[in-house]
Write an enzyme that holds these catalytic residues in place. Structure first.
Site, PDB file in Angstrom:
ATOM      1  CG  ASP A  50       2.403   0.200 -11.639  1.00  0.00           C
ATOM      2  OD1 ASP A  50       1.598   1.002 -11.923  1.00  0.00           O
ATOM      3  OD2 ASP A  50       2.846   0.602 -11.200  1.00  0.00           O
ATOM      4  CE  LYS A 109       6.951  -4.485   6.463  1.00  0.00           C
ATOM      5  NZ  LYS A 109       8.416  -4.484   6.262  1.00  0.00           N
ATOM      6  CB  CYS A 151       7.919   1.824   6.573  1.00  0.00           C
ATOM      7  SG  CYS A 151       8.682   0.720   5.029  1.00  0.00           S
ATOM      8  CB  THR A 173       3.307  -3.569   5.224  1.00  0.00           C
ATOM      9  OG1 THR A 173       4.281  -3.333   4.494  1.00  0.00           O
ATOM     10  CG2 THR A 173       2.888  -3.496   6.049  1.00  0.00           C
ATOM     11  CB  VAL A 178       7.395  -3.106  -2.109  1.00  0.00           C
ATOM     12  CG1 VAL A 178       8.228  -4.460  -1.975  1.00  0.00           C
ATOM     13  CG2 VAL A 178       7.846  -2.290  -0.639  1.00  0.00           C
ATOM     14  NE  ARG A 181       6.514   7.104   0.450  1.00  0.00           N
ATOM     15  CZ  ARG A 181       6.421   6.458  -0.010  1.00  0.00           C
ATOM     16  NH1 ARG A 181       5.503   5.023  -0.316  1.00  0.00           N
ATOM     17  NH2 ARG A 181       7.846   5.731  -0.824  1.00  0.00           N
TER      18      ARG A 181
END
Length: 429
Positions: free
Chosen positions: A30, A204, A260, A121, A11, A327
């Site tokens: 990061d 969301k 997600c 999220t 993202v 995942r």
């Protein structure tokens, strides 16, 4: 305006690249120096069509830079996007430890007004928690606003979705913050919903849960189609033409996966439980999804009589095509079940690796689909990569022990496969 994007995962990197494409100056931050060094060299650390070309373009244009220096990055930028991971914890709730760490870093390094926009999220109420974490970490008091701007990116089509979103959701309690976010998106032509942060956070979760519901609905309908001798593709087409239903997410298969849907549905169920509300429909959605791969394996077992000592080729490891994301991928569940019944398993995927926990298992990694199918008693197609439609299935029939095809994505033509001489079995057809 100068934008800081904290977190350079899927993202965060996409967000940084798209704002650079819009003409803003963007810094990606990061703590993972390996990721940052790769990005500085113009190399994407995950697979997503179109992004690497955009990365190299804007590294050259000067609109994009990357750093690991969090204090300097926070000091130099007044608009900060939080794009860190919120994985499921042991109890199924979203783990907000990365979000909390970022909030505390922002509070500690703040030197003037900052607009913090959460794109990760997160559960309902997280904006309030981020506000509290920042305040607690401030050494000197500086003004700031925290808003919510959830992402709606489809893996494999992230660039298309980010440049041409179907809507922009802004959760903000402050006029200044709302104005700044609207300015950021001024070149984007799509509906904009301005609401409260809590509402934006729930939108969301509710969006992903609804899409997961459509998938489990059509998968359960496919089971009935098998009993009735009806093709689920025809049913999906017929109901999908109703504009109130729509055709998307009505492709029957072995279930949803990815980063997600599984965790977001789980988190929403836990949110409901914490607020004394039952979401029984979503509980059934999860149940159907967890058993859908077993439904296909029952068909394999019925055809072969036993899976023990049979060679099964698995085509596709990613949870969907055009991504290397494994995942919660159904393919991993299929492989695990096959191994538990002492099958010999060979696998192929054009970009995705095996799950780490499967690396120590007796699985044969194949460089090509042909290698995977050599002497196989059956093939299970788990990811609808276009490459599988280009395979010479006549040749494949001749190199297999038994020409049994179990299409977990209903992507191949049943009539064609049967005419070649395959025993073909999809889901709901």
């Amino acid at each position: 305006m100068n934008i800081l994007v904290i977190g350079t995962g899927y993202v965060g990197t996409t967000t940084a690249l798209v704002f650079a494409e819009m003409g803003w100056n963007v810094t990606g931050l990061d703590t993972d120096s390996l990721k940052i060094n790769q990005l500085k060299q113009g190399n994407l650390h995950f697979y997503e069509p179109g992004l690497e070309e955009l990365l190299r373009k804007h590294m050259q244009s000067g609109h994009l830079q990357f750093t690991t220096d969090k204090d300097q990055a926070i000091n130099n930028n007044d608009i900060i996007f939080i794009c860190v991971g919120t994985p499921s914890g042991p109890d199924g709730n979203a783990d907000l430890s990365y979000v909390q760490q970022v909030a505390e870093d922002i509070g500690h390094a703040s030197n003037r007004y900052k607009l913090i926009i959460n794109k990760s999220t997160v559960p309902v109420g997280t904006q309030e928690r981020v506000t509290s974490w920042i305040k607690s970490a401030q050494i000197e008091s500086h003004p700031f606003d925290v808003a919510s701007n959830p992402e709606f990116l489809r893996e494999g089509k992230a660039l298309i979705d980010a440049l041409n979103p179907d809507r922009i959701i802004i959760g903000s309690n402050h006029e200044r913050a709302t104005h700044l976010i609207l300015t950021l998106y001024q070149s984007v032509n799509c509906p904009v919903v301005v609401t409260t942060p809590r509402t934006a956070e729930l939108i969301k979760y509710a969006s992903n849960a609804f899409l997961a519901t459509k998938i489990s609905y059509i998968n359960e309908m496919a089971r009935l189609c098998d009993k009735l001798g009806v093709h689920v593709k025809d049913v999906a087409e017929g109901i999908g033409l109703d504009p109130r239903i729509g055709q998307s997410f009505l492709q029957a298969g072995i279930g949803y996966g990815g980063s997600c849907f599984p965790k977001d549905v789980s988190a929403l169920l836990l949110t409901a439980k914490a607020n004394d509300t039952e979401l029984s429909l979503l509980e059934k959605v999860v149940s159907v999804n967890q058993t859908q791969h077993l439904y296909l394996l029952d068909k394999v077992r019925e055809r072969l009589e036993t899976l023990a000592h049979k060679k099964i080729a698995v085509l596709g490891l990613a949870f969907k095509p055009e991504t290397d994301d494994i995942r919660e991928a159904p393919a991993s569940r299929v492989i695990q079940s096959l191994l538990s019944e002492q099958a010999y398993v060979s696998v192929f995927d054009p970009v995705a690796p095996l799950e780490p926990y499967l690396l120590q298992q007796p699985i044969t990694w194949s460089a090509t689909p042909e290698d995977a199918l050599q002497h196989a008693d059956a093939v299970i197609l788990c990811t609808e990569w276009a490459i599988y439609q280009q395979i010479d299935w006549v040749q494949m029939k001749n190199i297999m022990n038994q020409p049994n095809m179990f299409d977990g994505r209903n992507m191949l033509e049943a009539t064609l496969m049967k005419s070649i001489g395959f025993y073909y079995q999809g889901i709901g057809c």
